[in-house]
Design a protein around this motif. Structure first.
Motif, PDB file in Angstrom:
ATOM      1  N   THR A 184       7.537  -5.126  -5.162  1.00  0.00           N
ATOM      2  CA  THR A 184       7.300  -6.423  -4.177  1.00  0.00           C
ATOM      3  C   THR A 184       8.377  -5.905  -2.909  1.00  0.00           C
ATOM      4  OG1 THR A 184       9.376  -7.188  -5.495  1.00  0.00           O
ATOM      5  CG2 THR A 184       6.955  -7.960  -5.928  1.00  0.00           C
ATOM      6  N   ASN A 185       8.929  -4.763  -2.863  1.00  0.00           N
ATOM      7  CA  ASN A 185       9.935  -4.229  -1.771  1.00  0.00           C
ATOM      8  C   ASN A 185       9.004  -3.718  -0.938  1.00  0.00           C
ATOM      9  OD1 ASN A 185      11.845  -5.024  -3.487  1.00  0.00           O
ATOM     10  ND2 ASN A 185      12.144  -3.000  -4.257  1.00  0.00           N
ATOM     11  N   GLU A 186       9.423  -3.750   0.289  1.00  0.00           N
ATOM     12  CA  GLU A 186       8.839  -2.710   1.494  1.00  0.00           C
ATOM     13  C   GLU A 186       8.965  -1.414   1.296  1.00  0.00           C
ATOM     14  OE1 GLU A 186       7.174  -3.878   4.441  1.00  0.00           O
ATOM     15  OE2 GLU A 186       7.338  -5.902   3.460  1.00  0.00           O
ATOM     16  N   PRO A 187       7.825  -0.588   1.581  1.00  0.00           N
ATOM     17  CA  PRO A 187       7.888   0.769   1.379  1.00  0.00           C
ATOM     18  C   PRO A 187       9.275   1.314   2.185  1.00  0.00           C
ATOM     19  CG  PRO A 187       5.898   0.369   2.494  1.00  0.00           C
ATOM     20  CD  PRO A 187       6.672  -0.779   2.558  1.00  0.00           C
ATOM     21  N   SER A 188      10.026   2.213   1.451  1.00  0.00           N
ATOM     22  CA  SER A 188      11.313   2.987   2.124  1.00  0.00           C
ATOM     23  C   SER A 188      10.957   4.150   3.124  1.00  0.00           C
ATOM     24  CB  SER A 188      12.069   3.221   0.937  1.00  0.00           C
ATOM     25  OG  SER A 188      11.779   4.271   0.009  1.00  0.00           O
ATOM     26  N   SER A 189       9.620   4.543   3.089  1.00  0.00           N
ATOM     27  CA  SER A 189       9.419   5.675   3.941  1.00  0.00           C
ATOM     28  C   SER A 189       7.748   5.403   4.411  1.00  0.00           C
ATOM     29  CB  SER A 189       9.475   7.018   3.250  1.00  0.00           C
ATOM     30  OG  SER A 189       8.542   7.174   1.980  1.00  0.00           O
ATOM     31  N   TYR A 190       7.432   6.189   5.201  1.00  0.00           N
ATOM     32  CA  TYR A 190       6.048   6.233   5.676  1.00  0.00           C
ATOM     33  C   TYR A 190       5.295   6.767   4.669  1.00  0.00           C
ATOM     34  CZ  TYR A 190       1.843   7.544   8.543  1.00  0.00           C
ATOM     35  OH  TYR A 190       0.589   7.169   8.895  1.00  0.00           O
ATOM     36  N   ALA A 191       5.536   7.868   4.004  1.00  0.00           N
ATOM     37  CA  ALA A 191       4.788   8.372   2.843  1.00  0.00           C
ATOM     38  C   ALA A 191       4.523   7.522   1.917  1.00  0.00           C
ATOM     39  CB  ALA A 191       5.569   9.820   2.433  1.00  0.00           C
ATOM     40  N   GLU A 192       5.655   6.704   1.438  1.00  0.00           N
ATOM     41  CA  GLU A 192       5.385   5.577   0.484  1.00  0.00           C
ATOM     42  C   GLU A 192       4.296   4.542   0.892  1.00  0.00           C
ATOM     43  OE1 GLU A 192       8.180   2.452  -1.630  1.00  0.00           O
ATOM     44  OE2 GLU A 192       9.247   4.338  -1.496  1.00  0.00           O
ATOM     45  N   ALA A 193       4.469   4.284   2.070  1.00  0.00           N
ATOM     46  CA  ALA A 193       3.336   3.179   2.549  1.00  0.00           C
ATOM     47  C   ALA A 193       1.895   3.881   2.376  1.00  0.00           C
ATOM     48  CB  ALA A 193       3.854   2.848   4.162  1.00  0.00           C
ATOM     49  N   VAL A 194       1.842   5.015   3.175  1.00  0.00           N
ATOM     50  CA  VAL A 194       0.670   5.802   2.528  1.00  0.00           C
ATOM     51  C   VAL A 194      -0.026   5.602   1.208  1.00  0.00           C
ATOM     52  CG1 VAL A 194      -0.886   7.636   2.989  1.00  0.00           C
ATOM     53  CG2 VAL A 194       0.777   7.245   4.834  1.00  0.00           C
ATOM     54  N   MET A 195       0.901   5.971   0.242  1.00  0.00           N
ATOM     55  CA  MET A 195       0.265   5.848  -1.172  1.00  0.00           C
ATOM     56  C   MET A 195       0.092   4.604  -1.425  1.00  0.00           C
ATOM     57  SD  MET A 195       0.571   9.023  -2.331  1.00  0.00           S
ATOM     58  CE  MET A 195       0.167   9.723  -0.699  1.00  0.00           C
ATOM     59  N   ILE A 196       0.745   3.408  -1.066  1.00  0.00           N
ATOM     60  CA  ILE A 196       0.396   2.036  -1.342  1.00  0.00           C
ATOM     61  C   ILE A 196      -0.658   1.759  -0.714  1.00  0.00           C
ATOM     62  CG2 ILE A 196       1.473  -0.246  -1.183  1.00  0.00           C
ATOM     63  CD1 ILE A 196       4.155   1.038  -1.212  1.00  0.00           C
ATOM     64  N   GLN A 197      -0.921   1.989   0.664  1.00  0.00           N
ATOM     65  CA  GLN A 197      -2.145   1.446   1.505  1.00  0.00           C
ATOM     66  C   GLN A 197      -3.478   2.409   1.040  1.00  0.00           C
ATOM     67  OE1 GLN A 197      -0.876   0.356   5.372  1.00  0.00           O
ATOM     68  NE2 GLN A 197       1.129   0.245   4.575  1.00  0.00           N
ATOM     69  N   CYS A 198      -3.429   3.536   0.610  1.00  0.00           N
ATOM     70  CA  CYS A 198      -4.624   4.456   0.232  1.00  0.00           C
ATOM     71  C   CYS A 198      -4.599   4.709  -1.105  1.00  0.00           C
ATOM     72  CB  CYS A 198      -4.364   5.566   1.274  1.00  0.00           C
ATOM     73  SG  CYS A 198      -4.010   5.232   3.228  1.00  0.00           S
ATOM     74  N   PRO A 199      -5.257   4.061  -1.923  1.00  0.00           N
ATOM     75  CA  PRO A 199      -4.993   4.162  -3.406  1.00  0.00           C
ATOM     76  C   PRO A 199      -5.945   5.515  -3.595  1.00  0.00           C
ATOM     77  CG  PRO A 199      -6.219   2.269  -2.874  1.00  0.00           C
ATOM     78  CD  PRO A 199      -5.673   2.659  -1.662  1.00  0.00           C
ATOM     79  N   ASP A 200      -6.939   5.892  -2.834  1.00  0.00           N
ATOM     80  CA  ASP A 200      -7.650   6.951  -3.186  1.00  0.00           C
ATOM     81  C   ASP A 200      -6.908   8.165  -2.890  1.00  0.00           C
ATOM     82  OD1 ASP A 200      -7.715   6.011  -0.399  1.00  0.00           O
ATOM     83  OD2 ASP A 200      -9.177   7.812   0.025  1.00  0.00           O
ATOM     84  N   ILE A 201      -5.934   8.166  -1.771  1.00  0.00           N
ATOM     85  CA  ILE A 201      -5.058   9.415  -1.969  1.00  0.00           C
ATOM     86  C   ILE A 201      -4.037   9.540  -2.930  1.00  0.00           C
ATOM     87  CG2 ILE A 201      -3.322  10.308  -0.198  1.00  0.00           C
ATOM     88  CD1 ILE A 201      -4.693   9.120   2.141  1.00  0.00           C
ATOM     89  N   GLU A 202      -3.813   8.575  -3.136  1.00  0.00           N
ATOM     90  CA  GLU A 202      -2.456   8.284  -4.491  1.00  0.00           C
ATOM     91  C   GLU A 202      -3.318   8.870  -5.826  1.00  0.00           C
ATOM     92  OE1 GLU A 202       0.954   5.813  -6.323  1.00  0.00           O
ATOM     93  OE2 GLU A 202      -1.107   4.597  -5.942  1.00  0.00           O
TER      94      GLU A 202
END
Length: 127
Positions: A58-76
């Protein structure tokens, strides 16, 4: 149905989907009861390996890389698959070496993307 914590599936059959822990059942270390959100197809109660799910933060991503993993489940999903394949090669014997190899591959990918010029495709990441 008793929906517990919201989760995202990071591996396995449901990788990339979201859902909830099924609090009406009790899992163990190996398997977890879940409810998969299948969109228009509805919800499905099932069991998955505990290592295939991650509690949705529920926290905001702490880095751009973390935001990518959250918003791009195919990449994760792909990253989880690659790192688990590497783990089968006993990467603990040379973690620094594997870090160097992965860093080199990422640098090569950046150059590859930049060489595409105006034909490059970029995803919009909110961060």
């Amino acid at each position: 149905i008793m929906k517990g914590n919201e989760i995202r599936f990071i591996a396995g059959k449901y990788a990339g989907k979201k859902g909830w822990i099924d609090d009406s059942k009790t899992g163990d270390e190996a398997v977890t009861p879940v409810i998969v959100n299948n969109g228009r197809k509805g919800e499905k109660k099932t069991w998955v390996y505990t290592s295939s799910v991650q509690i949705e933060s529920t926290n905001e991503p702490s880095s751009y890389a973390e935001a990518v993993m959250i918003q791009c489940p195919d990449i994760e999903k792909n990253l989880v698959a690659v790192t688990r394949q590497l783990a089968k090669c006993d990467i603990s014997q040379d973690p620094g070496g594997f870090h160097t190899v992965i860093n080199k591959k990422m640098t090569e990918a950046i150059v590859w993307q930049e060489q595409k010029g105006s034909k490059a495709y970029y995803r919009k990441i909110k961060y």
